[in-house]
Motif scaffolding. Sequence first.
Motif, PDB file in Angstrom:
ATOM      1  N   ARG A 199      49.761  17.762  48.122  1.00  0.00           N
ATOM      2  CA  ARG A 199      49.839  17.780  49.579  1.00  0.00           C
ATOM      3  C   ARG A 199      48.462  17.430  50.165  1.00  0.00           C
ATOM      4  N   PHE A 200      48.470  16.692  51.273  1.00  0.00           N
ATOM      5  CA  PHE A 200      47.228  16.339  51.961  1.00  0.00           C
ATOM      6  C   PHE A 200      46.876  17.410  52.988  1.00  0.00           C
ATOM      7  N   SER A 201      45.578  17.728  53.079  1.00  0.00           N
ATOM      8  CA  SER A 201      45.100  18.697  54.064  1.00  0.00           C
ATOM      9  C   SER A 201      43.901  18.124  54.805  1.00  0.00           C
ATOM     10  N   ASP A 202      43.882  18.314  56.129  1.00  0.00           N
ATOM     11  CA  ASP A 202      42.729  17.857  56.913  1.00  0.00           C
ATOM     12  C   ASP A 202      41.471  18.651  56.585  1.00  0.00           C
ATOM     13  N   GLU A 203      41.676  19.878  56.114  1.00  0.00           N
ATOM     14  CA  GLU A 203      40.548  20.753  55.789  1.00  0.00           C
ATOM     15  C   GLU A 203      40.179  20.593  54.314  1.00  0.00           C
ATOM     16  N   ALA A 204      38.972  20.131  54.063  1.00  0.00           N
ATOM     17  CA  ALA A 204      38.519  19.916  52.684  1.00  0.00           C
ATOM     18  C   ALA A 204      38.222  21.246  51.994  1.00  0.00           C
TER      19      ALA A 204
END
Length: 346
Positions: A199-204
């Motif tokens: 899943r992609f997350s804007d928060e690294a």
Amino acid sequence: MMRKLNLERFKDEALTDNRGKLQDLLNHLQEKLTRFEDFKLNLDQTAKHIKAQAEGTERQIKEEFQKLHQLLHDEEATRITALREEEEQKSQRMIDKIEEMSKQIVYLTRAIRDTEEQMKAEDTAFLQDIKSTLKRGQYGLSDPENIPEMLINVPQHLSNLKFTVLQKIQEHVEYTPVTLDPNTAHCNLIVSDDLTSVRFSDEAKLLPDNLERFDCWECVLGSEGFDSGIHCWDIEVKDLTNWTFGVMTESAQRKGDILTKKGLWVLGYASGEYYPFITPEQSPPLSVKKTLQKIRVQLNYEKGKLSFIDDKNTYIHTFTQKFKERVYPWFGLRCGIGPLVILPVN
């Protein structure tokens, strides 16, 4: 006097020159110290990450074994129930048969007693009852017969027990042909606990900068590479709007802008278009009439073919490229709508 002035000047120049050298040395040492401090910080973060990885992996192992234990417990209960049902049925049959035999024994005992008494009777009474007595004694009861399959069918319950149980458990256990390696995942990607989706997350996330990890593009590798054979894996993309996947060579660059270097064969989707490319060059968009939700990746290593196939078994695109080293499944994602999932197979 002039000589003294020259000496002083020479001394000042020497001091200035040496101070410059010392300043250069100091700058070098400070830069070196900064690099060592940064490296130590990364090592500290890595040590914490290793501990967290071990704890998380142990928890996941226990959860998976708990599921297996539950499957075994359920199968054990099912088999014991079947055994007890058979025991109850056959025991009841024995009870019924024993009761029937008891009645017949009573009947025969009474018949023997009556016959013995008749033999002691007077001649007239003896002659009157002899025919009925003989008929009753000869034709009243048939001989007892053994009951077929009267014992417990032990082989049915014990034959190859471990093998048959494992076979049955396989029906409830999923197999995924490709799993992900979280140690390669970019810090904006979250790999699922079972390693089958990302899943992609804007928060690294704060992750160790290990050599295997991608640091520029949001991508992750499969956990196992291939250097022979035919392999395929199905990927569910659903409504994701920006994804890329294919294969990457083992020696390909993982740091920096990997799309400008050789080693990737992929199919991508962005801005509503599908496009294939072998890095560093991208091909024109493909003519795909419908939005795809599931795509199969098929690799034939010996023939050097990498194909992408839709859910109607129609070939979207095929690369023909002779592979010279091990290749790994590669997945890129820049959309947070949902996960990109590698589907299990039967």
